[in-house]
Design a protein around this motif. Sequence first.
Motif, mmCIF file in Angstrom:
data_model
loop_
_atom_site.group_PDB
_atom_site.id
_atom_site.type_symbol
_atom_site.label_atom_id
_atom_site.label_comp_id
_atom_site.label_asym_id
_atom_site.label_seq_id
_atom_site.Cartn_x
_atom_site.Cartn_y
_atom_site.Cartn_z
ATOM 1 N N PRO A 478 0.807 -1.228 0.000
ATOM 2 C CA PRO A 478 0.000 0.000 0.000
ATOM 3 C C PRO A 478 0.840 1.278 0.000
ATOM 4 C CG PRO A 478 0.012 -0.984 2.187
ATOM 5 C CD PRO A 478 0.702 -1.956 1.277
ATOM 6 N N HIS A 479 2.158 1.157 0.238
ATOM 7 C CA HIS A 479 3.023 2.338 0.331
ATOM 8 C C HIS A 479 4.016 2.448 -0.808
ATOM 9 C CE1 HIS A 479 1.338 2.458 4.318
ATOM 10 N NE2 HIS A 479 1.913 1.326 4.653
ATOM 11 N N CYS A 480 4.145 1.403 -1.637
ATOM 12 C CA CYS A 480 5.148 1.398 -2.713
ATOM 13 C C CYS A 480 4.539 0.768 -3.969
ATOM 14 C CB CYS A 480 6.387 0.572 -2.320
ATOM 15 S SG CYS A 480 7.133 1.021 -0.744
ATOM 16 N N THR A 481 5.108 1.089 -5.103
ATOM 17 C CA THR A 481 4.713 0.413 -6.338
ATOM 18 C C THR A 481 5.532 -0.866 -6.459
ATOM 19 O OG1 THR A 481 6.267 1.869 -7.478
ATOM 20 C CG2 THR A 481 3.929 2.440 -7.619
ATOM 21 N N ALA A 482 5.224 -1.814 -5.592
ATOM 22 C CA ALA A 482 5.950 -3.082 -5.557
ATOM 23 C C ALA A 482 4.996 -4.175 -5.103
ATOM 24 C CB ALA A 482 7.136 -2.991 -4.605
ATOM 25 N N TRP A 483 5.183 -5.382 -5.665
ATOM 26 C CA TRP A 483 4.365 -6.515 -5.253
ATOM 27 C C TRP A 483 4.825 -7.018 -3.890
ATOM 28 C CZ3 TRP A 483 0.919 -5.537 -8.484
ATOM 29 C CH2 TRP A 483 1.149 -5.370 -9.837
ATOM 30 N N LEU A 484 3.889 -7.575 -3.147
ATOM 31 C CA LEU A 484 4.220 -8.181 -1.863
ATOM 32 C C LEU A 484 4.792 -9.580 -2.082
ATOM 33 C CD1 LEU A 484 1.143 -7.119 0.302
ATOM 34 C CD2 LEU A 484 3.451 -6.176 0.382
ATOM 35 N N VAL A 485 5.850 -9.886 -1.359
ATOM 36 C CA VAL A 485 6.524 -11.182 -1.471
ATOM 37 C C VAL A 485 6.028 -12.091 -0.354
ATOM 38 C CG1 VAL A 485 8.759 -12.360 -1.410
ATOM 39 C CG2 VAL A 485 8.551 -10.110 -2.509
ATOM 40 N N GLU A 486 5.622 -13.290 -0.733
ATOM 41 C CA GLU A 486 5.146 -14.241 0.281
ATOM 42 C C GLU A 486 6.328 -14.885 0.992
ATOM 43 O OE1 GLU A 486 2.424 -18.279 0.871
ATOM 44 O OE2 GLU A 486 2.599 -17.364 -1.114
ATOM 45 N N HIS A 487 6.278 -14.846 2.319
ATOM 46 C CA HIS A 487 7.244 -15.548 3.166
ATOM 47 C C HIS A 487 6.460 -16.580 3.956
ATOM 48 C CE1 HIS A 487 10.947 -12.958 2.790
ATOM 49 N NE2 HIS A 487 10.033 -12.182 2.220
ATOM 50 N N ARG A 488 6.430 -17.789 3.450
ATOM 51 C CA ARG A 488 5.574 -18.811 4.056
ATOM 52 C C ARG A 488 6.084 -19.242 5.419
ATOM 53 N NH1 ARG A 488 2.603 -22.882 0.041
ATOM 54 N NH2 ARG A 488 1.940 -20.795 -0.642
ATOM 55 N N LEU A 489 7.393 -19.231 5.626
ATOM 56 C CA LEU A 489 7.933 -19.624 6.926
ATOM 57 C C LEU A 489 7.480 -18.659 8.020
ATOM 58 C CD1 LEU A 489 11.591 -20.652 5.986
ATOM 59 C CD2 LEU A 489 9.641 -22.157 6.451
ATOM 60 N N LEU A 490 7.304 -17.386 7.670
ATOM 61 C CA LEU A 490 6.847 -16.380 8.626
ATOM 62 C C LEU A 490 5.339 -16.182 8.577
ATOM 63 C CD1 LEU A 490 9.598 -13.661 7.982
ATOM 64 C CD2 LEU A 490 9.521 -15.315 9.856
ATOM 65 N N HIS A 491 4.686 -16.828 7.593
ATOM 66 C CA HIS A 491 3.243 -16.655 7.358
ATOM 67 C C HIS A 491 2.933 -15.168 7.175
ATOM 68 C CE1 HIS A 491 -0.801 -18.081 7.023
ATOM 69 N NE2 HIS A 491 -1.241 -17.326 8.024
ATOM 70 N N GLN A 492 3.696 -14.540 6.262
ATOM 71 C CA GLN A 492 3.548 -13.114 6.018
ATOM 72 C C GLN A 492 3.724 -12.793 4.542
ATOM 73 O OE1 GLN A 492 6.423 -10.932 8.289
ATOM 74 N NE2 GLN A 492 5.031 -10.566 10.003
ATOM 75 N N LEU A 493 3.137 -11.656 4.150
ATOM 76 C CA LEU A 493 3.439 -11.018 2.877
ATOM 77 C C LEU A 493 4.242 -9.762 3.206
ATOM 78 C CD1 LEU A 493 -0.106 -11.318 1.283
ATOM 79 C CD2 LEU A 493 1.911 -12.595 0.553
ATOM 80 N N GLN A 494 5.379 -9.584 2.542
ATOM 81 C CA GLN A 494 6.274 -8.486 2.890
ATOM 82 C C GLN A 494 6.634 -7.645 1.672
ATOM 83 O OE1 GLN A 494 9.813 -9.946 4.774
ATOM 84 N NE2 GLN A 494 8.770 -10.602 6.645
ATOM 85 N N CYS A 495 6.847 -6.354 1.939
ATOM 86 C CA CYS A 495 7.432 -5.470 0.927
ATOM 87 C C CYS A 495 8.921 -5.355 1.218
ATOM 88 C CB CYS A 495 6.787 -4.085 0.966
ATOM 89 S SG CYS A 495 7.590 -2.888 -0.140
ATOM 90 N N HIS A 496 9.762 -5.685 0.255
ATOM 91 C CA HIS A 496 11.203 -5.648 0.463
ATOM 92 C C HIS A 496 11.791 -4.264 0.284
ATOM 93 C CE1 HIS A 496 11.702 -10.262 -0.305
ATOM 94 N NE2 HIS A 496 11.075 -9.976 0.812
ATOM 95 N N HIS A 497 10.941 -3.250 0.068
ATOM 96 C CA HIS A 497 11.424 -1.879 -0.089
ATOM 97 C C HIS A 497 11.155 -1.018 1.140
ATOM 98 C CE1 HIS A 497 12.387 -2.580 -4.286
ATOM 99 N NE2 HIS A 497 11.222 -3.173 -4.410
ATOM 100 N N CYS A 498 9.977 -1.163 1.741
ATOM 101 C CA CYS A 498 9.655 -0.331 2.906
ATOM 102 C C CYS A 498 9.476 -1.130 4.189
ATOM 103 C CB CYS A 498 8.400 0.499 2.638
ATOM 104 S SG CYS A 498 6.855 -0.452 2.663
ATOM 105 N N GLY A 499 9.402 -2.468 4.078
ATOM 106 C CA GLY A 499 9.251 -3.297 5.264
ATOM 107 C C GLY A 499 7.826 -3.588 5.660
ATOM 108 N N PHE A 500 6.834 -3.072 4.926
ATOM 109 C CA PHE A 500 5.438 -3.355 5.243
ATOM 110 C C PHE A 500 5.200 -4.869 5.240
ATOM 111 C CE2 PHE A 500 1.220 -4.489 3.631
ATOM 112 C CZ PHE A 500 0.401 -3.882 4.567
ATOM 113 N N ALA A 501 4.395 -5.355 6.191
ATOM 114 C CA ALA A 501 4.083 -6.783 6.258
ATOM 115 C C ALA A 501 2.634 -6.965 6.685
ATOM 116 C CB ALA A 501 5.020 -7.494 7.235
ATOM 117 N N GLN A 502 2.022 -8.016 6.174
ATOM 118 C CA GLN A 502 0.658 -8.347 6.576
ATOM 119 C C GLN A 502 0.457 -9.857 6.470
ATOM 120 O OE1 GLN A 502 -1.630 -6.343 3.356
ATOM 121 N NE2 GLN A 502 -2.290 -8.394 2.735
ATOM 122 N N ARG A 503 -0.580 -10.332 7.153
ATOM 123 C CA ARG A 503 -0.948 -11.733 7.026
ATOM 124 C C ARG A 503 -1.619 -11.961 5.671
ATOM 125 N NH1 ARG A 503 1.646 -15.028 10.540
ATOM 126 N NH2 ARG A 503 1.602 -14.181 12.657
#
Length: 759
Positions: A478-503
């Motif tokens: 929601p803060h960058c023009t970037a797709w969220l990367v799935e991290h299944r081990l953490l059960h999270q979707l993350q932005c590798h540019h700003c650090g945003f994360a969500q379930r």
Amino acid sequence: MAIERANPARGDAAADGTAPAVSLFDDAPVRRVRVLLPRPLDGAYDYLLPPDMALEPGALVEVPLGRQRLPGAAWTVEPGDSDVPEGKLRPVQRRFDTPPLPEPLRRFVDWVAAYYLAAPGAVLKMCLSVPAALDPPAPRIGYLRAHTDADALGLKLTRARRRVLEVLADGPARTLSELTREAGVSDGVVRGLADAGLLDRVEMGFGRRFEAPDPETPGPTLSEAQRMAADQLCAKVDGDAFSVTLIDGVTGSGKTEVYFEAVIRALAAGRQVLVLLPEIALSAQWLDRFARRFGVEPAVWHSELSQGERRRTWRAIAEGEARVVVGARSALFLPYPELGLIVVDEEHEQAFKQEEGVPYHARDMAVVRARLGGMPAILVSATPSLETMENVRAGRYDRVQLPERHAGALLPEILPIDLRHDRPKPIPGHGTSYLAPSLRAALQETLDRGEQALLFLNRRGYAPLTLCRTCGFRLQCPHCTAWLVEHRLLHQLQCHHCGFAQRPPTKCPDCGDADSFAACGPGVERLGEEVATLFPDARVALMASDTVSGPESAQRFVESVQNHEVDLLIGTQIVAKGNHFPALTLVGVVDADLGLSGGDLRAGERTYQMLHQVAGRAGRAERPGRVLLQTYEPNHEVLRALVDGDRDRFLEVEAEGRKSAGMPPFTRLAALVLSSEDEAAVDQTARALALAAPDREGVEVLGPAPAPLAVLRGRHRRRLLFKTRRDLAPQPILRAWLSQVQVPSKVRLTVDVDPYTFL
């Protein structure tokens, strides 16, 4: 380029409503000192120097600024061109009990600020990054047995108390930590005995923070090529003059041992040494090698240090006690009083470019620092940057070469796997596969021989993209023009540019369908899932920045691989940097095409360097190595150069392409990035800059246009590229251009001279 403008009355005189404190000095000659503060200010501020205070340039002082007291450095003592009235000046409060900043470092601060169009105070802040270190450390407190009897004090001696007294019965004073460790008691037991009068507290002085390296510790026997290279480097150190030498050696050729000889020579001459590494968190093997060679560990400088460690290390460097410092790029700005040699290991690495704050390149600034200090610099790489090779070609840098691996080890065989024909086949019960049949077979053969294998994929997480099967909606930050990367081990979707994360959502935000999201493409976690299905008996480990986050974690991981507790290693780019695994004989690159496209002028060069480095992990001992590159473009010049082992031919082709496109290192480039939460404001400012752009021969301005990351951390971004001929200095032209446009306070302008990435 947020630079605070100085108050006309330097020192913010009377900013707190009080009169300047100058009445004490009415009968003394007026003495002024210009103090540079570690803030983004456009210059030094004038202060009064008390008659009982002596300062020399570089002295570290505390001065008032508004209602605050700040540390700063005396930049000019008794400036003669100041037009600030005496009555508006405020006095220096005190001088810190620490050595002054050395003259070469002060010149370096000014040089970096001028070159990168940065505020000098912002550069100084990197030098004074540990304000607590400016005051001397408190002396260590030790404990001695007091000449008092427990019975006389009416104190009952428990077993724990008796153990403390026995340890101190006939020994010297011990610190609290030493005493609790030797006696096997808690801190409270020792403090209780001291409070009761059975122990005396004594000051023990400061003690040595870093032991001096022993250059007489026997090292490995050098090959003839290594000895010749080492002798040339030692001659440069003996010359005690500025020079730059590239150690150009294949992976595994023993480059580190060669420059260690130069380190020994610098130490023998009484000089300090700085070694820059691109990833200090991944330097476990380097530190072990240094300790074996010199008998002690060096001082280490990086962001993972605690505040106490940073304070201790900064002070030891400033006082000349730390003789060898190994650090990340920020170590370049530490106050070495006797610096005599700078080494930049893996000089080609992108990690040496700082993108935030003052956007400098540590490799280039290491060369400047060496020139200003009149000392040699050594650049080290198996895949030197095109900029460095052009400097070698032009005769500005010298070069020593190590064309063969040490101790007879052979370079690995590199072969392409054409995915157009050797397609990965779905795994029954698992689904999509990302490993071609020939790579699977090679992995099985390697594991059957009891050897180790590495699968390389430069993608963290499980999948780079998650989309809805029903409507095609893609989960974006929601803060960058970037797709969220799935991290299944953490059960999270993350932005590798700003650090945003969500379930991960259970329903699609667009169409509302439940359980409709699909992971697209592989990351290292997904690769690990496939490998576990294909090779259930193999011990598999992931090496990425998510799993290896600091020096201690890296050391444990490296030791587990060296001890053969891991059969199959899956890693991102951090696995390619300097690790030595003797039993690793196979490297499989899952997506060799990744990074070849995208419009970045360094895409081909960076991909070649990364793949060459990761290929160099294979066959570093007596067992031969093999590297398999999965690709859809086996005839791409980068991949052909890797397979043919013809690096120099690749560099020639790369240089010709850059030259014909008018790109660095054959031209000079600067990126101007405007950002704001207000999109209209950033667009208006970008247009104003474009209208005021310089119109002269040899200068070209491209843009404005949305930056590749058009929104980052909630800020809209526009970019202009400024290009000049190689013989034109861009800084004066940029300053004249920027002075014509008033940038609103809500808009941030960042000027990146010599940009390395273009996001």
